[in-house]
Motif scaffolding. Structure first.
Motif, mmCIF file in Angstrom:
data_model
loop_
_atom_site.group_PDB
_atom_site.id
_atom_site.type_symbol
_atom_site.label_atom_id
_atom_site.label_comp_id
_atom_site.label_asym_id
_atom_site.label_seq_id
_atom_site.Cartn_x
_atom_site.Cartn_y
_atom_site.Cartn_z
ATOM 1 N N ILE A 41 -15.023 10.984 9.038
ATOM 2 C CA ILE A 41 -13.647 10.930 8.548
ATOM 3 C C ILE A 41 -13.630 11.988 7.543
ATOM 4 O O ILE A 41 -14.461 11.971 6.485
ATOM 5 C CB ILE A 41 -13.412 9.389 7.847
ATOM 6 C CG1 ILE A 41 -13.780 8.339 8.905
ATOM 7 C CG2 ILE A 41 -11.938 9.589 7.208
ATOM 8 C CD1 ILE A 41 -13.116 8.348 10.132
ATOM 9 N N THR B 51 -3.139 7.322 12.055
ATOM 10 C CA THR B 51 -3.831 6.738 10.883
ATOM 11 C C THR B 51 -3.618 7.549 9.284
ATOM 12 O O THR B 51 -3.618 6.891 8.477
ATOM 13 C CB THR B 51 -5.358 6.791 11.027
ATOM 14 O OG1 THR B 51 -5.723 8.089 10.886
ATOM 15 C CG2 THR B 51 -5.917 6.206 12.254
ATOM 16 N N ASP C 112 -5.463 10.178 8.932
ATOM 17 C CA ASP C 112 -6.345 10.645 8.516
ATOM 18 C C ASP C 112 -7.056 11.800 9.603
ATOM 19 O O ASP C 112 -6.568 11.757 10.848
ATOM 20 C CB ASP C 112 -7.694 9.593 8.537
ATOM 21 C CG ASP C 112 -7.872 8.820 7.164
ATOM 22 O OD1 ASP C 112 -7.462 9.358 6.174
ATOM 23 O OD2 ASP C 112 -8.028 7.593 7.089
ATOM 24 N N THR D 265 0.957 -1.175 0.040
ATOM 25 C CA THR D 265 0.096 -0.192 -0.039
ATOM 26 C C THR D 265 0.963 1.210 -0.105
ATOM 27 O O THR D 265 2.185 1.394 0.378
ATOM 28 C CB THR D 265 -0.926 0.000 1.039
ATOM 29 O OG1 THR D 265 -1.792 0.852 1.030
ATOM 30 C CG2 THR D 265 -0.091 0.251 2.526
ATOM 31 N N THR E 211 -20.501 0.914 2.501
ATOM 32 C CA THR E 211 -19.247 1.556 1.716
ATOM 33 C C THR E 211 -18.148 1.704 2.377
ATOM 34 O O THR E 211 -18.041 1.449 3.506
ATOM 35 C CB THR E 211 -20.049 3.151 1.365
ATOM 36 O OG1 THR E 211 -19.515 3.817 2.569
ATOM 37 C CG2 THR E 211 -21.382 3.419 1.026
ATOM 38 N N ASP F 112 -21.075 2.799 6.849
ATOM 39 C CA ASP F 112 -19.924 3.589 6.263
ATOM 40 C C ASP F 112 -18.948 3.146 7.011
ATOM 41 O O ASP F 112 -18.566 3.440 8.180
ATOM 42 C CB ASP F 112 -20.403 5.135 6.288
ATOM 43 C CG ASP F 112 -19.172 5.853 5.868
ATOM 44 O OD1 ASP F 112 -18.143 5.240 5.571
ATOM 45 O OD2 ASP F 112 -19.227 7.249 5.923
HETATM 46 C C1 WTA Z 1 -9.865 6.164 3.353
HETATM 47 C C2 WTA Z 1 -9.427 0.718 2.349
HETATM 48 C C3 WTA Z 1 -13.604 7.875 4.904
HETATM 49 C C4 WTA Z 1 -8.996 6.759 4.456
HETATM 50 C C5 WTA Z 1 -10.212 -0.190 3.209
HETATM 51 C C6 WTA Z 1 -8.084 5.659 4.997
HETATM 52 C C7 WTA Z 1 -11.980 6.161 4.329
HETATM 53 C C8 WTA Z 1 -7.825 5.028 3.545
HETATM 54 C C9 WTA Z 1 -13.207 5.247 4.421
HETATM 55 C C10 WTA Z 1 -7.434 3.566 3.684
HETATM 56 C C11 WTA Z 1 -14.520 5.899 4.728
HETATM 57 C C12 WTA Z 1 -11.384 4.188 4.059
HETATM 58 N N1 WTA Z 1 -14.569 6.957 5.185
HETATM 59 N N2 WTA Z 1 -12.497 7.635 4.359
HETATM 60 N N3 WTA Z 1 -15.410 4.862 5.185
HETATM 61 N N4 WTA Z 1 -12.530 3.994 4.366
HETATM 62 N N5 WTA Z 1 -11.069 5.401 3.791
HETATM 63 O O1 WTA Z 1 -5.579 1.185 3.045
HETATM 64 O O2 WTA Z 1 -8.323 7.764 4.046
HETATM 65 O O3 WTA Z 1 -7.016 1.356 0.674
HETATM 66 O O4 WTA Z 1 -7.109 6.093 5.449
HETATM 67 O O5 WTA Z 1 -8.139 0.576 2.774
HETATM 68 O O6 WTA Z 1 -8.997 5.266 2.832
HETATM 69 O O7 WTA Z 1 -7.046 2.919 2.306
HETATM 70 P P1 WTA Z 1 -6.824 1.497 2.141
#
Ligand code: WTA
Length: 631
Positions: free
Chosen positions: A497, A483, A485, A248, A369, A395
């Protein structure tokens, strides 16, 4: 195994228990699984090194929990329901008994090629049943799978194979994606020119196209797998033995191999699946992700199979043969839980409601989602058009590094608020900190999202470079996992988020580091330097905006852009193509040489009047040129 929480009150009680007595809580959850021998200590951890271990010294094999256990109790039930790219082609249904046999055959085939526990196996495959079978076959014999999304380029594939020194690649001749047919074996062949560690390539026939062949190295799946024995003893794995690596992107350098281990990952993937989706016996569950991403690992394969669910795998794309495909499939298979990404929802929403209304969506019980923040408009459309106003939306916020869903509603049991992921799952202890790392304890605030306490499926390391894991996730704030975020916590303690606060761009739910795309662009012949930022994009969530300095200003702008895009496609893959390219003569840098990305972001976002203080720039005049030339 019923791990489900069945009301919000029960959630609150469980949550409290999980914080007060985490070890007790998680050992009760872990008791639902089959272990070959039990753990001693439940948890040993520090976030300094970091060093996190769960269920110490316990022995298990995750495939016994995904397969063998269910063969005894529900052998004839469909485990994997596969829907082809082509609507008129037959589905494939693999019962638990059949899947068990197929996994054992593939595991025996890998063994016959000399694969041993701890070896790394790269899977570069279409969304066909053999991908899930291969994942489980690796786990069966203790080989570490590294799935690489089949949209990555030969270069990106080679980088991942070399980083993990894989010795086998499993692939196919080609794949179908909507109306397109894409060669995969040819990409593997190109990648392997740079990879010395690969001894065998196992090729599943999928499209039937002509492919190159390396005698001695390449073998057809259909020549060696079907003849194998349908039983294969499950390798004895320690709880902390690695299960898989998944690459990743982060804010610096090349993508990192996130490492998950057998015991903790199993416990959390199964627990979170049961609770978030509230899967009930006999339901048909469908997650539209690709197995090349963490969502596919945890919520197409492991989570559902651990719970004895029927999990659907879809080979195709949402918009082919038309934008009603998802809904046609929901009707056809009477799907009960449907899990997709906001980018897909926005793309389908833009196609109008006429492609939705013909279909009967009354089977749906939970809509999910994942991958990026969902905007209010998309949430409303999902709720009204797909959920008919009554189906709960979960979500789900989480990351490759977290292994499983961290903040989310639990089916219909949690309060819902559009665009809010909601409350943490039991066992998850999020907190918000300010830029100095002080925890902000009150509600109604924004901050940087961290985790104070480990959960079973937290990443253990980044493959081959533990220090990088420490620096990336555990060095920003004392004793916390960061994280990347930003989040808001409302008056009721629900989390929303906001998005990444580092140099990571989330394009259609796919993560890219700006540095990674810049490095790719810089490979282009005439490029001197580049800077990449994200900007709001109606469908993709974020688009990629690249500022590029060339040796001399290009005469033919379109040709120069094409060349840069081709370079990115070659270095990473089509998913990382810049949406906008602006040629500039300089970048806004401070006197110490650091690019002021804030300025580039504001211009890309179309807010050049909000640049803020530019007086610390080495050459403030570049700003006028950048604003004037914005695309
Ligand atoms: C974002 C995917 C808002 C976030 C499972 C995180 C989200 C990154 C959400 C991880 C959500 C994932 N609402 N943002 N429900 N789910 N993110 O590693 O920024 O591909 O840090 O994992 O996606 O992406 P990854």
């Amino acid at each position: 195994m019923d791990l489900r929480i069945k009301s919000f009150e029960e959630y609150q009680a469980k949550y409290k228990q999980s914080v007060d007595q985490p070890e007790q809580f998680w050992s009760e959850v872990a008791d639902h699984y089959q272990w070959q021998s039990p753990w001693g200590q439940v948890l040993d951890w520090n976030f300094k090194e970091p060093n996190v271990k769960w269920f110490l010294n316990a022995k298990l094999n995750i495939t016994e929990n995904c397969l063998d256990r269910h063969v005894e109790t529900r052998g004839d039930q469909t485990a994997i329901l596969w829907e082809s790219n082509f609507p008129d082609r037959d589905n494939i249904r693999l019962s638990y008994t059949q899947l068990h046999a197929e996994v054992c055959r593939a595991a025996n085939a890998l063994k016959s090629m000399g694969v041993k526990k701890g070896d790394r196996i790269c899977l570069y495959m279409p969304m066909i049943p053999e991908l899930a079978i291969s994942v489980l076959a690796c786990a069966r014999i203790g080989a570490i799978h590294s799935v690489v999304f089949a949209g990555f380029s030969a270069q990106a594939l080679a980088d991942r194979i070399n980083d993990a020194t894989c010795n086998v690649v499993i692939t196919s001749d080609g794949l179908y994606r909507g109306a397109k047919q894409v060669g995969l074996k040819s990409i593997v062949d190109e990648a392997l020119q740079q990879c010395d560690s690969i001894e065998h390539v196992l090729v599943k026939k999928c499209t039937g196209e002509d492919i190159g062949w390396s005698e001695g190295r390449d073998q057809w799946w259909d020549d060696i797998v079907p003849q194998q024995s349908a039983t294969c003893a499950a390798e004895v794995m320690d709880s902390e033995d690695p299960l898989f690596i998944l690459y990743t992107s982060g804010s610096t350098g090349k993508p990192k191999g996130v490492v998950h281990t057998c015991g903790g990952y199993m416990v959390y993937a199964g627990y979170s699946f049961a609770n978030v989706f509230q899967y009930e016996e006999g339901d048909i569950y469908w997650c539209t992700a690709d197995i090349g991403w963490i969502t596919g690992h945890s919520y197409i394969i492991y989570g559902p199979l651990l719970n004895g669910a029927t999990t659907m795998m879809f080979e195709g794309v949402p918009t082919w043969p038309d934008a009603g495909r998802f809904w046609q499939i929901v009707e056809k298979h009477k799907v009960n839980q449907f899990y997709t990404a906001p980018t897909a929802i926005r793309a389908l929403m833009s196609c109008g409601n006429d492609v939705v209304t013909p279909y009967d969506l009354s089977s749906l019980k939970v809509l999910g989602t994942v991958g990026e923040p969902i905007n209010q408009e998309a949430w409303d459309w999902y709720k009204q058009m797909i959920g008919k106003g009554t189906v709960p939306i979960v979500d789900t916020w989480w990351q490759t590094e977290t292994g499983g869903i961290m903040i989310s509603g639990l089916g219909g049991h949690s309060p819902q608020q559009a665009t809010f992921a909601g409350y943490p799952l039991p066992g998850i202890q999020p907190c918000l900190v300010d830029t100095e790392g002080n925890e902000i304890t009150e509600n109604g605030v924004e901050g940087l999202l961290c985790m104070k306490f480990p959960w079973p499926s937290i990443l253990r390391t980044t493959y081959g470079d533990h220090e990088r894991c420490r620096i990336t996730y555990f060095s920003h704030y004392n004793d916390m996992y960061f994280t990347g975020d930003g989040a808001r916590r409302d008056e009721n303690g629900m989390y929303r988020i906001i998005g990444r606060v580092d140099d990571v761009i989330n394009v259609s739910g796919h993560r890219f580091g700006t540095a990674e795309i810049e490095n790719a662009i810089n490979e282009s012949e005439y490029v001197v330097e580049s800077a990449v930022v994200g900007y709001p994009h109606d469908i993709k969530g974020q688009g990629i905006y690249a500022y590029v300095i060339q040796e001399k200003a290009p005469d033919d702008l379109e040709a120069a852009k094409k060349e840069i895009i081709a370079t990115v496609v070659k270095e990473i893959g089509p998913i990382a193509k810049p949406d906008k390219i602006q040629f500039v003569s300089g970048l806004p840098k401070t006197r110490s040489g650091k690019i002021m990305r804030r300025i580039l972001r504001k211009v890309a976002e179309g807010e050049p009047d909000k640049l803020g203080d530019t007086s610390t720039l080495l050459d403030p005049s570049v700003v006028d040129e950048i604003v004037g030339g914005a695309v």
